[in-house]
Design a protein around this motif. Structure first.
Motif, PDB file in Angstrom:
ATOM      1  N   LYS A  55      -8.436 -13.110   6.343  1.00 41.41           N
ATOM      2  CA  LYS A  55      -7.237 -13.357   7.142  1.00 41.41           C
ATOM      3  C   LYS A  55      -6.136 -12.349   6.832  1.00 41.41           C
ATOM      4  CE  LYS A  55      -4.149 -17.085   8.666  1.00 41.41           C
ATOM      5  NZ  LYS A  55      -3.761 -18.516   8.487  1.00 41.41           N
ATOM      6  N   TYR A  56      -6.011 -11.979   5.554  1.00 39.04           N
ATOM      7  CA  TYR A  56      -5.012 -10.993   5.136  1.00 39.04           C
ATOM      8  C   TYR A  56      -5.663 -10.007   4.174  1.00 39.04           C
ATOM      9  CZ  TYR A  56      -1.519 -14.231   6.976  1.00 39.04           C
ATOM     10  OH  TYR A  56      -0.791 -15.051   7.796  1.00 39.04           O
ATOM     11  N   ALA A  57      -5.279  -8.745   4.291  1.00 41.17           N
ATOM     12  CA  ALA A  57      -5.765  -7.729   3.357  1.00 41.17           C
ATOM     13  C   ALA A  57      -4.749  -6.606   3.276  1.00 41.17           C
ATOM     14  CB  ALA A  57      -7.126  -7.186   3.787  1.00 41.17           C
ATOM     15  N   VAL A  58      -4.578  -6.075   2.071  1.00 42.44           N
ATOM     16  CA  VAL A  58      -3.714  -4.913   1.871  1.00 42.44           C
ATOM     17  C   VAL A  58      -4.364  -4.040   0.801  1.00 42.44           C
ATOM     18  CG1 VAL A  58      -2.293  -6.138   0.165  1.00 42.44           C
ATOM     19  CG2 VAL A  58      -1.376  -4.115   1.327  1.00 42.44           C
ATOM     20  N   SER A  59      -4.369  -2.742   1.043  1.00 39.76           N
ATOM     21  CA  SER A  59      -5.062  -1.811   0.151  1.00 39.76           C
ATOM     22  C   SER A  59      -4.165  -1.345  -0.984  1.00 39.76           C
ATOM     23  CB  SER A  59      -5.550  -0.595   0.935  1.00 39.76           C
ATOM     24  OG  SER A  59      -6.522  -0.961   1.879  1.00 39.76           O
ATOM     25  N   GLY A  60      -4.816  -0.834  -1.993  1.00 40.87           N
ATOM     26  CA  GLY A  60      -4.135  -0.188  -3.113  1.00 40.87           C
ATOM     27  C   GLY A  60      -5.128   0.695  -3.832  1.00 40.87           C
ATOM     28  N   LEU A  61      -4.644   1.449  -4.812  1.00 39.46           N
ATOM     29  CA  LEU A  61      -5.517   2.248  -5.663  1.00 39.46           C
ATOM     30  C   LEU A  61      -4.732   2.716  -6.878  1.00 39.46           C
ATOM     31  CD1 LEU A  61      -4.994   5.684  -5.286  1.00 39.46           C
ATOM     32  CD2 LEU A  61      -5.698   4.999  -3.000  1.00 39.46           C
ATOM     33  N   PRO A  62      -5.459   2.853  -8.002  1.00 43.54           N
ATOM     34  CA  PRO A  62      -6.853   2.471  -8.205  1.00 43.54           C
ATOM     35  C   PRO A  62      -6.977   0.991  -8.576  1.00 43.54           C
ATOM     36  CG  PRO A  62      -6.006   3.409 -10.217  1.00 43.54           C
ATOM     37  CD  PRO A  62      -4.872   3.479  -9.216  1.00 43.54           C
ATOM     38  N   ARG A  63      -8.214   0.511  -8.564  1.00 49.20           N
ATOM     39  CA  ARG A  63      -8.482  -0.803  -9.134  1.00 49.20           C
ATOM     40  C   ARG A  63      -8.336  -0.672 -10.641  1.00 49.20           C
ATOM     41  NH1 ARG A  63     -13.572  -4.654  -7.449  1.00 49.20           N
ATOM     42  NH2 ARG A  63     -12.954  -6.522  -8.615  1.00 49.20           N
ATOM     43  N   ASP A  84       0.805  -1.214   0.000  1.00 43.76           N
ATOM     44  CA  ASP A  84       0.000   0.000   0.000  1.00 43.76           C
ATOM     45  C   ASP A  84       0.846   1.276   0.000  1.00 43.76           C
ATOM     46  OD1 ASP A  84      -2.223   1.622   0.119  1.00 43.76           O
ATOM     47  OD2 ASP A  84      -2.856   0.997   2.113  1.00 43.76           O
ATOM     48  N   PHE A  85       0.234   2.364  -0.471  1.00 43.31           N
ATOM     49  CA  PHE A  85       0.769   3.709  -0.273  1.00 43.31           C
ATOM     50  C   PHE A  85       0.784   3.998   1.232  1.00 43.31           C
ATOM     51  CE2 PHE A  85      -1.128   3.497  -4.429  1.00 43.31           C
ATOM     52  CZ  PHE A  85      -0.313   4.254  -5.251  1.00 43.31           C
ATOM     53  N   PHE A  86       1.647   4.920   1.668  1.00 38.97           N
ATOM     54  CA  PHE A  86       1.737   5.188   3.104  1.00 38.97           C
ATOM     55  C   PHE A  86       2.092   6.637   3.371  1.00 38.97           C
ATOM     56  CE2 PHE A  86       5.782   3.588   1.552  1.00 38.97           C
ATOM     57  CZ  PHE A  86       6.731   4.448   2.084  1.00 38.97           C
ATOM     58  N   GLU A  98      -5.621 -10.006  12.393  1.00 36.53           N
ATOM     59  CA  GLU A  98      -5.550  -8.791  13.211  1.00 36.53           C
ATOM     60  C   GLU A  98      -5.701  -7.547  12.345  1.00 36.53           C
ATOM     61  OE1 GLU A  98      -2.453  -6.181  15.973  1.00 36.53           O
ATOM     62  OE2 GLU A  98      -1.843  -8.136  15.178  1.00 36.53           O
ATOM     63  N   ILE A  99      -6.510  -6.608  12.821  1.00 33.80           N
ATOM     64  CA  ILE A  99      -6.648  -5.328  12.124  1.00 33.80           C
ATOM     65  C   ILE A  99      -5.451  -4.458  12.498  1.00 33.80           C
ATOM     66  CG2 ILE A  99      -8.089  -3.309  11.729  1.00 33.80           C
ATOM     67  CD1 ILE A  99     -10.467  -4.956  12.718  1.00 33.80           C
ATOM     68  N   ARG A 100      -4.504  -4.358  11.591  1.00 34.41           N
ATOM     69  CA  ARG A 100      -3.360  -3.481  11.853  1.00 34.41           C
ATOM     70  C   ARG A 100      -3.802  -2.023  11.764  1.00 34.41           C
ATOM     71  NH1 ARG A 100       0.034  -7.224  13.427  1.00 34.41           N
ATOM     72  NH2 ARG A 100       2.087  -7.353  12.458  1.00 34.41           N
ATOM     73  N   ASN A 101      -4.582  -1.717  10.750  1.00 29.08           N
ATOM     74  CA  ASN A 101      -5.210  -0.393  10.635  1.00 29.08           C
ATOM     75  C   ASN A 101      -6.375  -0.526   9.673  1.00 29.08           C
ATOM     76  OD1 ASN A 101      -3.139  -0.466   8.360  1.00 29.08           O
ATOM     77  ND2 ASN A 101      -4.313   1.367   7.824  1.00 29.08           N
ATOM     78  N   SER A 102      -7.341   0.363   9.823  1.00 27.67           N
ATOM     79  CA  SER A 102      -8.506   0.283   8.952  1.00 27.67           C
ATOM     80  C   SER A 102      -9.132   1.655   8.772  1.00 27.67           C
ATOM     81  CB  SER A 102      -9.547  -0.689   9.533  1.00 27.67           C
ATOM     82  OG  SER A 102     -10.689  -0.760   8.708  1.00 27.67           O
ATOM     83  N   VAL A 103      -9.604   1.891   7.556  1.00 28.25           N
ATOM     84  CA  VAL A 103     -10.389   3.080   7.243  1.00 28.25           C
ATOM     85  C   VAL A 103     -11.804   2.616   6.917  1.00 28.25           C
ATOM     86  CG1 VAL A 103      -8.399   4.392   6.442  1.00 28.25           C
ATOM     87  CG2 VAL A 103      -9.682   2.980   4.815  1.00 28.25           C
ATOM     88  N   MET A 104     -12.695   3.570   6.679  1.00 25.58           N
ATOM     89  CA  MET A 104     -14.094   3.214   6.459  1.00 25.58           C
ATOM     90  C   MET A 104     -14.276   2.363   5.200  1.00 25.58           C
ATOM     91  SD  MET A 104     -15.823   4.416   8.996  1.00 25.58           S
ATOM     92  CE  MET A 104     -17.513   4.496   8.444  1.00 25.58           C
ATOM     93  N   GLU A 105     -13.516   2.673   4.155  1.00 27.35           N
ATOM     94  CA  GLU A 105     -13.690   1.940   2.900  1.00 27.35           C
ATOM     95  C   GLU A 105     -12.423   2.034   2.071  1.00 27.35           C
ATOM     96  OE1 GLU A 105     -16.706   1.919  -1.003  1.00 27.35           O
ATOM     97  OE2 GLU A 105     -17.216   3.027   0.829  1.00 27.35           O
ATOM     98  N   SER A 106     -11.999   0.938   1.504  1.00 31.00           N
ATOM     99  CA  SER A 106     -10.850   0.926   0.603  1.00 31.00           C
ATOM    100  C   SER A 106     -10.910  -0.330  -0.250  1.00 31.00           C
ATOM    101  CB  SER A 106      -9.529   0.982   1.378  1.00 31.00           C
ATOM    102  OG  SER A 106      -9.413  -0.128   2.257  1.00 31.00           O
ATOM    103  N   THR A 107     -10.207  -0.306  -1.384  1.00 29.93           N
ATOM    104  CA  THR A 107     -10.104  -1.478  -2.236  1.00 29.93           C
ATOM    105  C   THR A 107      -8.900  -2.289  -1.791  1.00 29.93           C
ATOM    106  OG1 THR A 107     -11.081  -0.287  -4.092  1.00 29.93           O
ATOM    107  CG2 THR A 107      -9.932  -2.334  -4.602  1.00 29.93           C
ATOM    108  N   VAL A 108      -9.096  -3.589  -1.603  1.00 26.67           N
ATOM    109  CA  VAL A 108      -8.017  -4.419  -1.070  1.00 26.67           C
ATOM    110  C   VAL A 108      -7.798  -5.655  -1.920  1.00 26.67           C
ATOM    111  CG1 VAL A 108      -8.538  -3.684   1.293  1.00 26.67           C
ATOM    112  CG2 VAL A 108      -9.508  -5.830   0.423  1.00 26.67           C
TER     113      VAL A 108
END
Length: 483
Positions: free
Chosen positions: A260-268, A100-102, A120-130
């Motif tokens: 179990k695992y998720a990582v965000s990115g953008l755009p789809r 992800d971008f950071f 485990e939720i390391r961090n979360s926002v309301m909505e993102s593409t993962v």
């Protein structure tokens, strides 16, 4: 006749031009169970591209995909460093890319979107593409939406983020993964909650006891065995009625379960076999840059990096070019990750014990990033099966000796020691002799030939050129320092 010759000359010159402007070279090798690495050098009328790709079949035995970071929601580490804890006797990272971008401010390393590691939720926002992986090992690319709230008695208040920056009227949940403190200012109220089952995971309800309530305090300390709810404005008013010993609960739900695992990115980039409209307006730098992306095709996961900012070597791609290229591979869903100087791919190519950087980072070295996506092999180490020379060819002077380096791999492409395993050598075209230890001695005549080594039915060939005249001499050192 003259007109015909002129027309023919123009036709032939166009053919040559087309050949010069469209050069496609690719090297493919298997690097693990059901996992292949491909390097593509592509010169076209549009530009020059150096592409690295790793494809793995998630239905295959011993393969799994995980997300990793430096152990916290904030902070950075190179993809190579993030892979090191996973390399053991039982499992090995065979490929990985940056995620992800950071943020690069005071919360350096905090991903822009949502990150879930081992539930485990390391961090979360309301909505993102993962890009996500379920507990069943299924991979997906989709919108992940959080619906979270805290409850005091009969009153509830929405939680805007987990381990994020606190904004106006927002209630933020901070866990030990964020760091030692909440990094907030005095404009709010923070309550420390204990008596919870840790770590905090998705689609769960938590009930705890208020340990302390902090009014107008800078950056509350986050306990290792608890969490902090931090509120500003209306959220602070919601927390203001609490006292030590009171009970509080909160829920963290996502629209997708079993993640179990998720990582965000953008755009789809691609959705259900179609390029997503407007990808060049997604807030990611436009133009040609180094790019990192991940895609899914018929149960297979494809990781891709495109080098850039290297004139004469690789120009980088626009988001549209990247999407078009991935679509041409038959990829059905694709997501763009952080690019530019962050773009990196590591892989355990044949002959490597551990993964190494295989692309050319535009910074000149591997950048520390927020998180990464890893392909991991849990295949057991076994007896040597494949034998390889480390070089494809050598040049040697007459009557000189040389021991060509070998390596062995087991059936899962793990590099293993040969030990007492016996190998056999064959010399081609009488160019010299080789003893049982592998020491090759060139003959007294110039010529070409080969050395072949075999381990059972597996063979590897080393091309050899023997020279009898010195054409030139060159000192390799630019300078010599003497003390």
């Amino acid at each position: 006749m003259l007109s015909l010759l002129m027309a023919l000359s123009l036709f032939l010159s166009n053919l040559v031009l087309a050949q010069e402007e469209n050069v496609w070279k690719e090297n493919v090798q298997q690097i693990g169970p059901h996992t292949y690495h491909k390097n593509i050098s592509w010169i076209s009328e549009k530009g020059i591209f150096n592409i690295n790709m790793v494809e793995t079949d998630m239905k295959g035995e011993y393969i799994r995909i995980e997300v990793a970071d430096n152990g916290k929601a904030t902070g950075t580490a190179t993809v190579t460093k993030q892979a090191e804890p996973k390399n053991s006797v039982d499992s090995r990272v065979i490929a990985a890319i940056n995620g992800d971008f950071f943020y690069t401010n005071g919360l350096r390393g905090l991903p822009i979107g949502t990150t879930i590691i081992d539930g485990e939720i390391r961090n979360s926002v309301m909505e993102s593409t993962v890009f996500g992986v379920t507990y069943d090992g299924e991979c997906f690319i989709d919108r992940l939406k959080m619906n979270a709230s805290a409850r005091i008695g009969n009153e509830t208040y929405p939680i805007s983020a987990v381990n994020g920056s606190r904004g106006e009227n927002q209630l933020i949940l901070y866990t030990p993964s964020f760091g030692t403190t909440t990094n907030t200012n005095k404009m709010g109220i923070e309550v420390i909650i204990k008596g919870l089952e840790m770590p905090v995971k998705a689609n769960s309800e938590y009930k705890g006891i208020i340990s302390s309530v902090l009014f107008e305090t800078d950056a509350a300390e986050i306990p290792e065995d608890g969490v902090v709810l931090s509120g500003h404005g209306l959220a602070a008013k919601f927390l203001s009625t609490l006292s030590p010993g009171d009970e509080i609960s909160f829920t963290l739900d996502f629209n997708i379960e079993n993640v179990k695992y998720a990582v965000s990115g953008l755009p789809r980039l691609i959705e259900k076999g179609n390029i997503v409209p407007g990808i060049e307006k997604a807030g990611v730098p436009i133009g040609r840059h180094p790019r990192t992306a991940i895609g899914i095709k018929e149960g297979k996961v494809i990781m891709i990096t495109v080098d850039g900012r290297k004139k004469g070597f690789s120009d980088g791609m626009t988001l549209t070019e990247l999407a078009e290229y991935m679509l041409s591979l038959g990829i059905e869903d694709a997501l763009n990750f952080d690019g530019g100087g962050s773009t990196v791919m590591i892989a355990r190519k044949q002959g490597y014990y551990v993964p190494k950087v295989i692309n050319i980072p535009s910074d000149g070295t591997e950048r520390a990033v927020a998180n990464s996506v890893q392909i991991i092999s849990a295949a057991p180490l076994s007896d040597p099966k494949y034998i390889r020379f480390e070089k494809d060819n050598i040049k040697i002077f007459v009557n000189s000796s040389y021991t060509p380096a070998l390596y062995a791999m087991d059936e899962y492409f793990n590099r293993v020691d040969l030990g007492d395993t016996q190998v056999e050598y064959v010399i081609g075209d009488k160019i010299g002799n080789i003893d049982d230890s592998g020491l090759f001695t060139a003959g007294s005549k110039a010529g070409t030939g080969f050395i072949e080594v075999s381990l059972g039915n597996e063979k590897s060939k080393l091309n050899v050129q023997v020279f009898n005249k010195v054409a030139s001499l060159k000192i390799l050192n630019d300078y010599i320092s003497l003390e």
